[in-house]
Design a protein around this motif. Structure first.
Motif, PDB file in Angstrom:
ATOM      1  N   UNK A 374       0.834  -1.202   0.000  1.00  0.00           N
ATOM      2  CA  UNK A 374       0.000   0.000   0.000  1.00  0.00           C
ATOM      3  C   UNK A 374       0.868   1.251   0.000  1.00  0.00           C
ATOM      4  N   UNK A 375       1.925   1.220   0.786  1.00  0.00           N
ATOM      5  CA  UNK A 375       2.853   2.351   0.808  1.00  0.00           C
ATOM      6  C   UNK A 375       3.553   2.541  -0.527  1.00  0.00           C
ATOM      7  N   UNK A 376       3.948   1.428  -1.151  1.00  0.00           N
ATOM      8  CA  UNK A 376       4.565   1.523  -2.482  1.00  0.00           C
ATOM      9  C   UNK A 376       3.589   2.143  -3.471  1.00  0.00           C
ATOM     10  N   UNK A 377       2.329   1.691  -3.424  1.00  0.00           N
ATOM     11  CA  UNK A 377       1.318   2.252  -4.325  1.00  0.00           C
ATOM     12  C   UNK A 377       1.132   3.746  -4.090  1.00  0.00           C
ATOM     13  N   UNK A 393      -0.627  -1.231 -10.501  1.00  0.00           N
ATOM     14  CA  UNK A 393      -0.444  -2.660 -10.242  1.00  0.00           C
ATOM     15  C   UNK A 393       0.501  -3.277 -11.265  1.00  0.00           C
ATOM     16  N   UNK A 394       0.307  -2.946 -12.534  1.00  0.00           N
ATOM     17  CA  UNK A 394       1.167  -3.482 -13.587  1.00  0.00           C
ATOM     18  C   UNK A 394       2.623  -3.111 -13.347  1.00  0.00           C
ATOM     19  N   UNK A 395       2.880  -1.857 -12.986  1.00  0.00           N
ATOM     20  CA  UNK A 395       4.252  -1.421 -12.724  1.00  0.00           C
ATOM     21  C   UNK A 395       4.884  -2.222 -11.603  1.00  0.00           C
ATOM     22  N   UNK A 396       4.103  -2.513 -10.571  1.00  0.00           N
ATOM     23  CA  UNK A 396       4.610  -3.301  -9.443  1.00  0.00           C
ATOM     24  C   UNK A 396       4.902  -4.732  -9.873  1.00  0.00           C
ATOM     25  N   UNK A 397       4.000  -5.319 -10.648  1.00  0.00           N
ATOM     26  CA  UNK A 397       4.128  -6.733 -10.992  1.00  0.00           C
ATOM     27  C   UNK A 397       5.234  -6.988 -12.009  1.00  0.00           C
ATOM     28  N   UNK A 426       8.888   2.290 -10.220  1.00  0.00           N
ATOM     29  CA  UNK A 426       8.711   3.701 -10.555  1.00  0.00           C
ATOM     30  C   UNK A 426       9.009   3.981 -12.025  1.00  0.00           C
ATOM     31  N   UNK A 427       9.710   3.065 -12.683  1.00  0.00           N
ATOM     32  CA  UNK A 427      10.068   3.247 -14.096  1.00  0.00           C
ATOM     33  C   UNK A 427       9.929   1.906 -14.814  1.00  0.00           C
ATOM     34  N   UNK A 432       0.361  -2.566 -18.395  1.00  0.00           N
ATOM     35  CA  UNK A 432      -0.873  -3.189 -18.863  1.00  0.00           C
ATOM     36  C   UNK A 432      -2.021  -2.472 -18.153  1.00  0.00           C
ATOM     37  N   UNK A 433      -2.767  -1.666 -18.875  1.00  0.00           N
ATOM     38  CA  UNK A 433      -3.809  -0.865 -18.250  1.00  0.00           C
ATOM     39  C   UNK A 433      -5.164  -1.556 -18.400  1.00  0.00           C
ATOM     40  N   UNK A 434      -6.026  -1.330 -17.420  1.00  0.00           N
ATOM     41  CA  UNK A 434      -7.398  -1.840 -17.435  1.00  0.00           C
ATOM     42  C   UNK A 434      -8.297  -0.749 -16.875  1.00  0.00           C
ATOM     43  N   UNK A 435      -9.313  -0.380 -17.623  1.00  0.00           N
ATOM     44  CA  UNK A 435     -10.304   0.564 -17.135  1.00  0.00           C
ATOM     45  C   UNK A 435     -11.457  -0.211 -16.486  1.00  0.00           C
TER      46      UNK A 435
END
Length: 572
Positions: A374-377, A393-397, A426-427, A432-435
């Motif tokens: 949660x802190x990372x997000x 989420x995609x960036x984290x995974x 962070x980079x 992968x985006x989802x609306x």
């Protein structure tokens, strides 16, 4: 592997983090009890996510240093949803609705229940409302490992977090009379306890299972005065209660051995007497030594805090595993984060120290790993306010670490994409985006009724008018494929360039054993930031292997980035 338990019930507080400089006071949804943290869990998780910097943080002198939450400049809004009788779903939903109205950026929920359809899952329902407002939701995977299919919080719009170890240990050695030494842990390490060999006894030598567990009252008629007592973990008895029983019976120290299920996962506890918690294998060896001599002895040797354990991060035995029961086409858990022996704020002093307000405790659970993510997000939301919850989420995974410090991989149903790496997240290069509306074809594909899908997305839905997709077609940053024949299966993904404008990417495949994996096209050339591109992946079973599942990876590689998507194939 035994079947999973029927239910994991959380009894925890709930935290929202706000990165928009809005400080919101505590609110109570937990029945008649006051909006105070009566057991410490909420304080611990909140400070892990966003606690301020505190020098000299420690417990019994161990892990001494400057403590800080993952996002120490974020503000906290805390909503109490649990009371003496547990956590009512109505209270959880009321708190989530209030947090959404209050304008938080991240919801952190260290609580959950067993696997249920998403339309009947209060956390999944509240989380979908949150992502519709751009709010990121992070939840605990559950503490029912090492059983497979034991997850909580499986919805794909939730980040499901498992628990891992860190490279810090509070070392307490069990030194036997035959010269053998076994490494264990304890946060309570008295400096005045003499390092000398004492008689060693196994509490269950009389064949009584209750005695083996050092259950309350079980050692009253045992001759353990002045001895080191070996106790088995388990029996539904708290680890500290076992030590209390040894102490009440006159024992000088305790060696707590793991049961077979918990295996290597040891915990540093604030024991009530000198003690060490050792692995199951070490416990078996200690038992064998006791049986090999008429006068076994042991000493407890305290070595303090050690940094740099090479096997870290390891998945804790208690961390719940996949595959997801409700939606096996989505790989869960998503990620693992620090959840073992985590030092964080506590509302009272566990050392009975009345001279400080800076009180800390060291506890373990996926409740502890969830607020790390949660802190990372929150940090990612602050750095990239334009990113959607799915993009975060995609960036984290896709940037997670898949090897421990020894370079060894970990079971994919335990770790999901791997261990969180905040700097890389962070980079990420691509996301992968989802609306929110993109989940509707997926939910209809789960054979939910129009009413059930509508209850999740909170509007009328007619699945007959929707282009239904299979689970694995959702634009998720991982692949969970069920293969029961040699018929190829093809799925598409859309990636968005969030890195350099001029960026060529090429696929590198680590195929799961027994599976052929092919990607089209064989390269993607981006010419602008936020440009999107589609690709397809085809999975084919090419040979039988002696396993229920296999794992691999699909990497999209540029000069600057490696965007990794885990692949798990379940054979049926």
């Amino acid at each position: 592997m035994p079947p999973p338990p029927a239910k994991w019930k959380g009894k925890c507080e709930f935290t929202g983090t706000a990165c928009n400089n809005k400080l919101i006071g505590a609110r109570n949804f937990g029945g008649a009890s006051p909006p105070l943290d009566e057991e410490g869990h909420g304080t611990h998780t909140a400070s892990t996510a966003a606690g301020n910097l505190v020098e000299g943080a420690n417990e019994f002198g161990q892990a001494n240093g400057t403590a800080a939450g993952v996002a120490p400049l974020a503000h906290l809004a805390i909503y109490k949803v649990c009371g003496d009788v547990g956590c009512a779903e109505s209270d959880i939903l009321a708190a989530m609705d209030t947090a959404i109205d209050d304008g938080v950026d991240v919801l952190s929920l260290s609580l959950g229940g067993g696997s249920v359809p998403f339309y009947a899952d209060s956390i999944a329902l509240g989380a979908f409302s949150a992502i519709q407002k751009g709010i990121f939701v992070s939840c605990s995977a559950g503490n029912e490992g090492p059983f497979y299919e034991s997850l909580s919080n499986e919805a794909p719009w939730i980040l499901t977090v498992g628990a891992s170890t860190i490279d810090r240990t509070m070392v307490a050695l069990a030194q036997l009379g035959n010269g053998q030494v076994y490494v264990g842990e304890s946060v309570f390490q008295p400096k005045d306890f003499p390092v000398k060999q004492l008689p060693l006894v196994f509490a269950g030598a009389n064949g009584n299972e209750s005695s083996a567990w050092c259950a309350p009252g079980s050692l009253q008629n045992s001759d353990v005065q002045g001895t080191v007592v070996l106790c088995e973990r388990g029996g539904g008895i708290d680890r500290l209660e076992k030590g209390q029983e040894v102490k009440d019976a006159g024992g000088a120290a305790m060696i707590l051995m793991n049961d077979e299920l918990n295996a290597y996962s040891t915990l540093a506890d604030p024991h009530v007497l000198p003690a060490t918690h050792v692995s199951y294998a070490a416990g078996l060896s200690i038992k064998a030594y006791i049986n090999s001599t008429s006068s076994p002895t042991a000493a407890i040797v305290f070595k303090g805090t050690s940094i740099g354990k090479k096997s870290a991060p390891e998945v804790s035995a208690f961390s719940s595993r996949g595959p997801s029961l409700e939606s096996p086409g989505i790989l869960k858990p998503d990620i693992i984060g620090p959840g073992v022996n985590i030092l964080a704020a506590w509302p009272i002093s566990v050392e009975n120290n009345t001279n400080t307000k800076s009180t800390f405790n060291m506890i373990s659970g996926t409740s502890m790993s969830c607020p790390h993510l949660s802190g990372v997000a929150a940090l990612l939301k602050s750095a990239h306010p334009e990113w959607s919850p799915a993009a975060i989420k995609s960036a984290i995974l896709t940037t997670a670490d898949i090897l421990n410090l020894e370079g060894k991989p970990i079971n994919i149903f335990a770790v999901g994409a791997g261990h969180v790496n905040p700097s890389k997240a962070n980079d990420p290069g691509l996301v992968y985006d989802i609306q929110p509306d993109d989940y509707i074809p997926y939910l209809c594909g789960l054979n939910y009724t129009d009413q059930q899908v509508g209850s999740i997305v909170q509007r009328n839905v007619q699945c007959s008018n929707v282009s239904i997709i299979p689970e694995a077609e959702l634009n998720y940053p991982s692949f969970s494929i069920i293969l029961n024949s040699t018929t190829p299966q093809t799925y598409t993904r859309t990636v968005t360039n969030v890195g350099q404008a001029q960026s060529p990417y090429y696929p590198m495949i680590v195929a799961p054993p027994g599976v052929g994996v092919s990607v089209k096209p064989d390269g993607i050339m981006f010419t602008a930031t936020n440009q999107t591109a589609k690709y397809s992946v085809t999975f084919t079973k090419i040979q039988n292997i002696d396993a229920e599942f296999a794992q691999g990876y699909l990497n999209w590689v540029s000069n600057e980035h490696t965007v990794r998507s885990p692949i798990v194939v379940i054979f049926e």
